[in-house]
Design a protein around this motif. Structure first.
Motif, PDB file in Angstrom:
ATOM      1  N   LYS A  21       0.188  -1.631  -0.455  1.00 58.24           N
ATOM      2  CA  LYS A  21      -0.470  -0.263  -0.029  1.00 58.24           C
ATOM      3  C   LYS A  21       0.795   0.848  -0.370  1.00 58.24           C
ATOM      4  O   LYS A  21       0.716   2.485  -0.588  1.00 58.24           O
ATOM      5  N   TYR A  22       1.704   1.052   0.264  1.00 61.42           N
ATOM      6  CA  TYR A  22       2.652   2.192   0.493  1.00 61.42           C
ATOM      7  C   TYR A  22       4.159   2.465   0.150  1.00 61.42           C
ATOM      8  O   TYR A  22       5.343   2.985   0.925  1.00 61.42           O
ATOM      9  N   LYS A  23       4.554   1.071  -0.688  1.00 60.99           N
ATOM     10  CA  LYS A  23       5.370   1.208  -1.969  1.00 60.99           C
ATOM     11  C   LYS A  23       6.106   3.017  -2.036  1.00 60.99           C
ATOM     12  O   LYS A  23       6.845   2.540  -2.037  1.00 60.99           O
ATOM     13  N   ASP A  24       4.687   3.244  -2.529  1.00 57.19           N
ATOM     14  CA  ASP A  24       5.400   5.031  -3.253  1.00 57.19           C
ATOM     15  C   ASP A  24       6.219   5.422  -2.258  1.00 57.19           C
ATOM     16  O   ASP A  24       7.727   5.720  -2.325  1.00 57.19           O
ATOM     17  N   ILE A  25       5.597   5.934  -0.656  1.00 53.66           N
ATOM     18  CA  ILE A  25       6.288   6.396   0.250  1.00 53.66           C
ATOM     19  C   ILE A  25       7.552   5.605   0.941  1.00 53.66           C
ATOM     20  O   ILE A  25       8.148   6.522   0.609  1.00 53.66           O
TER      21      ILE A  25
END
Length: 134
Positions: A21-25
């Motif tokens: 879910k938070y891969k981009d961050i």
């Protein structure tokens, strides 16, 4: 920022879903993890992760050493408070180190989401600056 990721056995799937879910961050930060958790995250997300030993072999202590040397800025330790096994990483020692060195630690998914969202909004760009204010 240097972010440590640790999960008890029953929380590894939750950690994988969280990192997806938070891969981009997360991809904008330096990540490290205990061995099995790091391997699983890497396999599922392709995130670049420095892997330490597995928890039972001392990976949590390796991360603790980095906390003590001010080389970790945030810890996400998804723990299983009800059925943690004796071979799993010791949360108490890591929590103590985080408190001594004013390193934020999330021990559940809700707190982890709040901390990562704060990072994403850049409301807190350097936890160390906050520590030094007081």
């Amino acid at each position: 920022m240097n972010i440590a990721l640790i999960a008890h056995d029953k929380k590894k799937k939750q950690m994988i879903n969280f990192t997806k879910k938070y891969k981009d961050i997360l991809s904008k930060h330096n990540l490290c993890a205990t061995g099995t958790t790091g391997r699983l995250i890497n396999e599922e997300t392709n995130l670049d992760i420095e892997r330490f030993l597995s928890g039972p072999l001392g990976g949590d202590q390796q991360i603790g050493s980095k906390i003590a040397c001010d080389k970790i800025d945030l810890v996400i330790f998804l723990r299983d408070p009800l059925t943690a096994q004796p071979h799993e990483p010791d949360i108490i020692a890591l929590m103590r180190l985080c408190d001594v060195h004013s390193v934020p630690i999330a021990t559940n998914i809700s707190t982890a989401e709040i901390l990562l969202n704060a990072l994403h909004r850049e409301e807190v760009t350097n936890w160390r600056e906050i520590k030094d204010r007081y």
